[in-house]
Each structure stands twice: as structure tokens, then as C-alpha cells.
Design an enzyme around this catalytic site. Structure first.
Site: not given
Lengths: 316, 296
Positions: A132, A203, A205
Site C-alpha cells: 500500500c 508472496i 500478487t
């Protein structure tokens, strides 16, 4: 038989859902969740409600997976803590709270709010979604910079304690969209005691895109999205192997393209203590039950009584 | 009418076998599936019985293994005695293309029931009898309306609905003969005039305006292409705004289970996008934000 320990959180099953790919309310209509899953991972919760991206948000990539750019649509932390989390207590499973925030300070505030909320005892672990934007750094993702990852972990870890001052494990979800995933993990894991994460989720994406040749345009409204599904499994598995070698005593939660019991075994043997299934449950909603049964059968065939001898066995 | 369904309705992944998969017009197929006993996922849950209400949908696997998304479909028919379901579909992309190749004996999986039915949306629908309900279908959008009309017959409702059914050509109205006895009246329209009224369901609505008022139509269930539904919504706003318009949306759905937020549609006002698979696929039209060609 399938018990596991994820950074201190005891799981009855190593099978978890991937964040954002699972609606417990719907799946609880299909089977009792605690008969197959070890925990419920929340969709990433943001500080405030956010509407998400415009349509088109997903692209199917038949056989290999999908692209998504949902944009973390959700109702925000307050709603999650007052509505969803109390309702989820009935499932009899710990909740792994996935969080996203624009700054280290807000991450820490969210963790404090969550762990002091009325249903806080349901929260078994915090998973930081660092894919983010870091608002102070012009919107570049936290997860792409070792320094920013370190800053977030240093802010969050000290407040990862429950009402009895017992530690709540902290995992950092790693993006594969970096040149050196081990360096990012080191920033999360190598800090002094009390300021480092208990493990990593690997992980997130893989960034990708798709073009609609009929419209001659990028298919997704945002132009790109996160690639998930079987096509990314080798990438995820390689990351887990690298992380296990670099941090043999830290928890690894494996995720990326897992859809069969064999896939789960590969991730366990690579060093993951538990795994998340995401895109797989779209095609096969019974996947958690099937994989649980196949894992149990594998252990029995191999004469094993638990998973402990498998975790990391291919790498250590 | 049947009782509203609780949100905790059991969900079952039904193994099924193709009994028939026959062409029903250009690119159109009728797929009949034999339901088999589901694999019991838990001994702590009762064995599910198949229960999918009109307006709800199923997620059908287009490949037995692998990672193709399942495809959402309304049912056209459910034969309880024979435990068969029939789906009316059009070849739109690679998934339905694959389905169109299915031969009898092909096995697949069907997750059901999902979404909310027509009776669960809007004003208490129990006050609208079948004769006070207008069905408006476009193309394959007729499927859930056909299912609803049949359900009313099965429930021995004393009245039947008026139905408007439009398509591009007569070849796309092949279900009309079977639909007709389920309706008090079935009015057809084709773009090319090859069957029924030349024009669209809007042409039929214009002709029927006074009749709809005389019948005291309270509610209309609409399913079809987005531009058609948008035109119907505008027509009722302009001409009969007191009628409750319920639309059934056909968005692409990666999961169908309320997990992925891939199928959302914009709501009217300042509300966030809403999941079609979980809050719909049937919605009161006024709940949604509409553009010229469909819901935003």
C-alpha cells in the site's frame, strides 16, 4: 495431526485462506470452517472505508489464474472491529488481521485499536499488507523499501500485545515486485528483539496487466493488477526457499498459486509453517476439505504423525 | 409464495452429469444436468437438499479441474422429482464456448444456492400476486423469469403474470412456446419483426401502458442485456413510477461467494459499490446508479 505453529500462533491446520479471497459467511454454509482451516485471514482492513477501484477489476487468465485490482474496497477498521470480528468469533478459529495504512503511525494506531477492541481475543496474529502507498514518500509502496518496512515494523511490533500484555505474533506480507525479497524480509526480521517481526507471508500478487484486443485498451480500469493463481506458484515457492535459507528460525506463511495437497507439501518442504489458498477456492470451493484429507492421507502413507519433519526438509 | 430464505441457507457443491446440451437458437443452448449425491464435506452438517429460488444463481464449473472461474447462471428449470436442473445460456466467451461442446455424460460441479431471490428484495413482495407482477425478459435474461413463472404454477398460485419477451430475432425466442402456458399473456417483440411486435420490450410497454394500469401492476421483474434494463428502468420512471422495478444483473463474477469484490455495481447516492453476487443479483432498480447503457 495437521497442527502447526506459526510464529507462536498454534494452528489446528496449516491451511489458511489468502487475504481478500474468502468470505467466511458463505464458506461456513458449505462446511464448518474449523474442520479444515487453521485460521481465518481477514480481507485487508484499511483505516477508513474506501470504495475501491472502478470496474473492470478482474481478468480471468484461464489455466494460470487471474489479475485483480479491487483497490481494497471495504468499510474500514471501526466497522470490522464492531461488526465482522465479533461475528467471526462463532467460527471457533483465530483471526489473522490483515492491515493496510498510509503511515507507520497509523499502522500502530490500527493495531492498538484492534487489540483493545471487545473481540480482540479472537485476533491471533497481525499480518501487515505493505503493498500500500507510503503517503509521505509520494505513494510508493512500503513493501518496496527496506527502510520503510523497518519503520513500519518498529512502530507496530511494540504494540502487538494483548490485554494481558502477551505478545501477538506479527507477520509482514512481502511483495514479489522487488529485486531482492530477502533484503526486504531482513528489514522486517533483523531488528532488535521487540522491534522485529515474527515472520513473513510470501508472496503477495505479482504485478501484471492485460489488454482487451477488441477494445484496444488495457482491460483493468487501473491499468494493471495483481497476478495470482497457479501461474505464480514457482515464483512464490522460490521466495519461500530463499527466505527459509536466510531466516531458518523465523515463521514463513507460504502463499501463491497453491491449489492442491502437493502444492501445500512443496511449500511446507520449502520452509513454510502454514499456507494460504486464495484463487484456488474460486474454482473449487471444497478445496480446503480436499487438501486437508489428502494431507492427512499423505502423512499416514509416509508413517508420519505430524508435519514437523516436513517443514523445511527440502531446504535445510 | 414461498418463504424468504435465511442467509444461513446451506450451500452445496453438487456433482452433476450432463443429460442433454441442445442448441436452442443462434449461440443458444439448453443444458440439462442430473444432480448427483454431493460429497459430504462434514459429518456435522445435514445432507443438503437442492433449493435454489428464482432470482438466486448457481456457479457452474466449466472445467473439472484447473483454475477457470466458475460461471454464474440463473436456473431455467428445476425438476425436483428427477433432480435435474436446466440452464439456458448463450456462448459469450471461452467458458460458455467450452460448455457448448459438452456431450451427455460430461461431469461437472454446481455450487448452489447463491445470492438473494426475487422475493427477498424490495418492498414486501408478498403483497404483489403473480397477476400484479410483470415479467420483462430480453434474450437469455428470460431464464430467471421463466423459473419464477413456473414456481408460481408449482405453488398453485391462482393467477399468472403478464410477460413481455424481446430478442433480436424469432430464432432467439424459441422458449416462447413453453413460456406461454405459464403466463396470463405472453407478448413478444423482435428487432427485425420476425416474430411478434417489431421493436423492443419498450415498444410493448408503450402499447401496454393503460393495460398495466388497469391490471394494477405493482412490481416488475426485469432481466436482460444492460441497455434493455436501463431503458425499462427509465420507462417506468417516466410512465409508471409507482411500480417497483426489480432488475436481475448478469455481471461477471470471479468467485460468486462475496469474497473478491470483482462483480460490484455502483449504488445510488453516496453509498459504496455493492456486490452483485451477495446483495443481488436481484436489486430494486432505484438502489443502483444507472447510466445510459446500464448500471454503472
Amino acid at each position: 495431526m495437521l497442527e502447526s505453529n506459526l510464529g507462536g500462533l498454534k494452528l489446528a491446520s496449516p491451511l489458511l485462506n489468502a487475504s481478500g479471497c474468502f468470505n467466511p459467511e458463505t464458506f461456513d454454509r458449505l462446511f464448518p470452517l474449523n474442520e479444515a482451516l487453521g485460521a481465518i485471514v481477514s480481507k485487508t482492513v484499511t483505516p477508513q472505508a474506501q470504495p475501491g477501484n472502478a470496474q473492470q477489476r478482474t481478468v480471468e487468465l484461464p489455466g494460470v489464474g487471474m489479475l485483480n485490482s479491487i483497490g481494497l474496497q471495504g468499510k474500514g477498521l471501526a466497522h470490522f472491529l464492531s461488526e465482522d470480528l465479533p461475528a467471526w468469533q462463532g467460527y471457533g478459529l483465530p483471526v489473522i488481521l490483515s492491515l493496510s495504512a498510509p503511515s507507520p503511525e497509523v499502522f500502530a494506531e490500527m493495531v492498538q485499536a484492534a487489540l483493545s477492541s471487545p473481540a480482540a481475543q479472537t485476533i491471533g496474529l497481525i499480518e501487515l499488507n505493505l503493498s500500500c502507498p507510503n503517503v509521505k514518500a509520494g505513494g510508493v509502496h512500503f513493501g518496496s523499501s527496506p527502510q520503510w518496512v523497518k519503520e513500519v515494523v518498529e512502530a507496530v511490533k511494540p504494540v502487538c500485545v494483548d490485554s494481558n500484555q502477551n505478545p501477538v505474533p506479527l507477520l509482514v506480507k512481502l511483495t514479489p515486485n522487488v529485486s531482492d525479497i530477502v533484503a526486504i524480509a531482513a528489514a522486517a526480521l533483523d531488528g532488535p528483539e521487540g522491534q522485529n517481526a515474527d515472520g513473513v507471508t510470501a508472496i503477495n500478487t505479482v504485478v501484471g496487466t492485460h489488454i482487451d484486443v477488441r477494445r484496444r485498451k488495457l482491460s483493468l480500469s487501473k491499468g494493471f493488477g495483481g497476478y495470482s493463481g497457479p501461474g505464480i506458484k514457482p515464483i512464490a515457492l522460490h521466495a519461500v526457499v530463499q527466505l527459509r535459507r536466510a531466516f531458518p528460525h523465523k515463521a514463513i506463511l507460504g502463499v501463491g498459486g497453491i491449489s492442491t495437497a502437493t502444492d501445500v507439501l512443496e511449500f511446507l518442504m520449502a520452509g513454510a509453517s502454514a499456507v494460504q489458498l486464495g484463487t484456488a477456492c474460486f474454482a473449487n470451493p471444497a478445496v480446503f476439505c480436499q487438501v486437508r484429507d489428502e494431507l492427512t492421507a499423505f502423512l499416514q502413507t509416509e508413517g508420519l504423525t505430524d508435519l514437523s519433519h516436513l517443514i523445511g526438509c527440502a531446504v535445510d | 409464495m414461498s418463504l424468504c430464505l435465511a442467509p444461513t441457507q446451506p450451500l452445496t457443491d453438487w456433482p452433476c452429469t450432463v443429460l442433454s446440451n441442445t442448441a436452442a437458437g443462434p449461440g443458444l443452448f439448453l443444458l440439462t444436468l442430473q444432480l448427483k449425491s454431493p460429497v459430504r464435506l462434514s459429518s456435522n452438517r445435514p445432507q443438503g437438499t437442492f433449493a435454489c429460488q428464482p432470482g438466486q444463481f448457481v456457479m457452474l464449473a466449466v472445467e473439472e479441474t484447473g483454475t477457470w472461474f466458475r460461471r454464474p447462471f440463473s436456473l431455467l428449470r428445476f425438476n425436483k422429482a428427477a433432480q435435474t436442473v436446466t440452464i439456458y445460456y448463450k456462448v459469450m466467451g471461452p467458458g460458455t464456448q467450452k460448455m457448448s461442446q459438452w456431450q451427455p455424460g460430461q461431469t461437472t460441479q454446481l455450487l448452489s444456492p447463491l445470492g438473494v431471490g426475487f422475493e427477498e428484495v424490495g418492498q414486501p413482495a408478498l403483497t404483489a400476486s403473480p397477476e400484479q407482477t410483470l415479467l420483462i425478459g430480453g434474450g437469455i435474461g428470460i431464464a430467471p423469469l421463466f423459473f419464477q413463472a413456473q414456481q408460481w404454477i408449482n405453488e398453485s398460485q391462482p393467477t399468472k403474470p403478464l410477460c413481455l419477451f424481446g430478442a433480436r430475432t424469432a430464432a432467439e425466442l424459441s422458449l416462447a412456446a413453453e413460456l406461454d402456458p405459464l403466463c396470463s399473456e405472453l407478448l413478444l417483440a423482435t428487432d427485425d419483426g420476425s416474430l411478434g411486435q417489431t421493436g423492443t420490450v419498450i415498444t410493448l410497454l408503450n402499447q401496454q401502458k393503460e393495460a398495466l394500469q388497469a391490471k394494477k401492476i405493482k412490481r416488475t421483474l426485469v432481466c436482460g442485456p444492460n441497455p434493455m434494463m436501463a431503458a425499462v428502468v427509465r420507462w417506468f420512471e417516466a410512465h409508471l413510477p409507482a411500480v417497483e422495478v426489480v432488475v436481475s444483473l448478469e455481471n461477471h463474477m470471479p468467485c460468486g461467494t462475496g469474497a473478491c469484490f470483482g462483480c460490484v455495481v455502483s449504488q445510488a447516492g453516496d453509498l459504496p459499490p455493492i456486490k452483485v453476487c451477495q446483495s443481488g443479483p436481484a436489486f430494486v432498480a432505484r438502489q443502483l446508479a444507472w447510466g445510459e447503457t446500464g448500471p454503472c
